[in-house]
Design a protein around this motif. Structure first.
Motif, PDB file in Angstrom:
ATOM      1  N   ARG A  77       0.835  -1.200   0.000  1.00  0.00           N
ATOM      2  CA  ARG A  77       0.000   0.000   0.000  1.00  0.00           C
ATOM      3  C   ARG A  77       0.871   1.251   0.000  1.00  0.00           C
ATOM      4  O   ARG A  77       0.625   2.193  -0.757  1.00  0.00           O
ATOM      5  N   GLN A  78       1.913   1.252   0.835  1.00  0.00           N
ATOM      6  CA  GLN A  78       2.806   2.400   0.893  1.00  0.00           C
ATOM      7  C   GLN A  78       3.535   2.588  -0.436  1.00  0.00           C
ATOM      8  O   GLN A  78       3.685   3.722  -0.901  1.00  0.00           O
ATOM      9  N   HIS A  79       3.971   1.503  -1.033  1.00  0.00           N
ATOM     10  CA  HIS A  79       4.647   1.576  -2.330  1.00  0.00           C
ATOM     11  C   HIS A  79       3.710   2.167  -3.384  1.00  0.00           C
ATOM     12  O   HIS A  79       4.119   3.034  -4.165  1.00  0.00           O
ATOM     13  N   MET A  80       2.472   1.721  -3.394  1.00  0.00           N
ATOM     14  CA  MET A  80       1.506   2.227  -4.366  1.00  0.00           C
ATOM     15  C   MET A  80       1.212   3.705  -4.122  1.00  0.00           C
ATOM     16  O   MET A  80       1.035   4.473  -5.072  1.00  0.00           O
ATOM     17  N   GLN A  81       1.160   4.113  -2.861  1.00  0.00           N
ATOM     18  CA  GLN A  81       0.906   5.520  -2.530  1.00  0.00           C
ATOM     19  C   GLN A  81       2.061   6.395  -3.014  1.00  0.00           C
ATOM     20  O   GLN A  81       1.839   7.451  -3.608  1.00  0.00           O
ATOM     21  N   VAL A  82       3.284   5.947  -2.789  1.00  0.00           N
ATOM     22  CA  VAL A  82       4.454   6.701  -3.260  1.00  0.00           C
ATOM     23  C   VAL A  82       4.432   6.784  -4.781  1.00  0.00           C
ATOM     24  O   VAL A  82       4.673   7.844  -5.365  1.00  0.00           O
ATOM     25  N   HIS A  83       4.134   5.671  -5.406  1.00  0.00           N
ATOM     26  CA  HIS A  83       4.063   5.642  -6.871  1.00  0.00           C
ATOM     27  C   HIS A  83       2.992   6.609  -7.381  1.00  0.00           C
ATOM     28  O   HIS A  83       3.227   7.356  -8.335  1.00  0.00           O
ATOM     29  N   ASN A  85       1.864   9.258  -5.839  1.00  0.00           N
ATOM     30  CA  ASN A  85       2.333  10.625  -5.588  1.00  0.00           C
ATOM     31  C   ASN A  85       3.347  11.055  -6.647  1.00  0.00           C
ATOM     32  O   ASN A  85       3.312  12.192  -7.116  1.00  0.00           O
ATOM     33  N   LEU A  86       4.243  10.148  -7.007  1.00  0.00           N
ATOM     34  CA  LEU A  86       5.230  10.469  -8.039  1.00  0.00           C
ATOM     35  C   LEU A  86       4.556  10.714  -9.381  1.00  0.00           C
ATOM     36  O   LEU A  86       4.908  11.644 -10.103  1.00  0.00           O
ATOM     37  N   GLN A  87       3.588   9.880  -9.701  1.00  0.00           N
ATOM     38  CA  GLN A  87       2.862  10.068 -10.957  1.00  0.00           C
ATOM     39  C   GLN A  87       2.112  11.393 -10.944  1.00  0.00           C
ATOM     40  O   GLN A  87       2.067  12.089 -11.955  1.00  0.00           O
ATOM     41  N   SER A  88       1.521  11.733  -9.816  1.00  0.00           N
ATOM     42  CA  SER A  88       0.784  12.982  -9.696  1.00  0.00           C
ATOM     43  C   SER A  88       1.734  14.173  -9.879  1.00  0.00           C
ATOM     44  O   SER A  88       1.405  15.125 -10.587  1.00  0.00           O
ATOM     45  N   ALA A  89       2.891  14.107  -9.257  1.00  0.00           N
ATOM     46  CA  ALA A  89       3.870  15.192  -9.393  1.00  0.00           C
ATOM     47  C   ALA A  89       4.357  15.288 -10.840  1.00  0.00           C
ATOM     48  O   ALA A  89       4.496  16.392 -11.389  1.00  0.00           O
ATOM     49  N   LEU A  93       3.899  18.508 -13.357  1.00  0.00           N
ATOM     50  CA  LEU A  93       5.039  19.097 -14.048  1.00  0.00           C
ATOM     51  C   LEU A  93       4.814  19.098 -15.555  1.00  0.00           C
ATOM     52  O   LEU A  93       5.070  20.097 -16.229  1.00  0.00           O
ATOM     53  N   LEU A  94       4.321  17.994 -16.076  1.00  0.00           N
ATOM     54  CA  LEU A  94       4.029  17.906 -17.501  1.00  0.00           C
ATOM     55  C   LEU A  94       2.980  18.942 -17.898  1.00  0.00           C
ATOM     56  O   LEU A  94       3.126  19.643 -18.897  1.00  0.00           O
TER      57      LEU A  94
END
Length: 127
Positions: A77-83, A85-89, A93-94
């Motif tokens: 769950r934590q890994h998916m949340q970080v992923h 968040n990274l995708q959202s960031a 940016l895009l």
């Protein structure tokens, strides 16, 4: 899993008896046979290292599998949340880069670059 195995059993006997059942239980949690087998094998090894302190082998193994599955799910769950968040960031940016490019006039960008080149050339000329 109700049948008992005496504490003098070999690792192979315990593994053969409980492994398939525990893998089925772990798969219900983690939905991946490979991960379930890894978790169960870790539990079996932990049991074997602590076997002198274990009175009820099935209860120990079931509790161990449950806890390891819950820990695995929490890490996932934590890994998916970080992923996410990274995708959202990355998405933000895009989107910002697209908006910046759309807002920039190509002529103004070209004019400022040409002006900078002319200034550099003039600065290098002798007086």
């Amino acid at each position: 899993m109700r049948e008992s195995i005496c504490n003098g059993a070999t690792f192979e006997e315990v593994y053969t008896k409980y492994h398939p059942y525990l893998v089925r239980i772990a798969m219900r949690y983690v939905q991946s046979r490979m991960d379930a087998e890894d978790l169960v094998t870790d539990c079996m090894l932990a049991y074997w290292q602590n076997r002198s302190q274990v009175e009820n082998i099935p209860a120990y193994l079931l509790t161990s599998v449950r806890r390891r599955c819950l820990n695995w799910l929490e890490c996932r769950r934590q890994h998916m949340q970080v992923h996410a968040n990274l995708q959202s960031a990355e998405y933000r940016l895009l989107w910002h880069n697209i908006a910046s490019l759309e807002a920039t006039e190509p002529h103004a960008l070209l004019l400022s670059e040409v002006s900078a080149l002319i200034r550099e050339a003039l600065d290098r000329m002798p007086e």
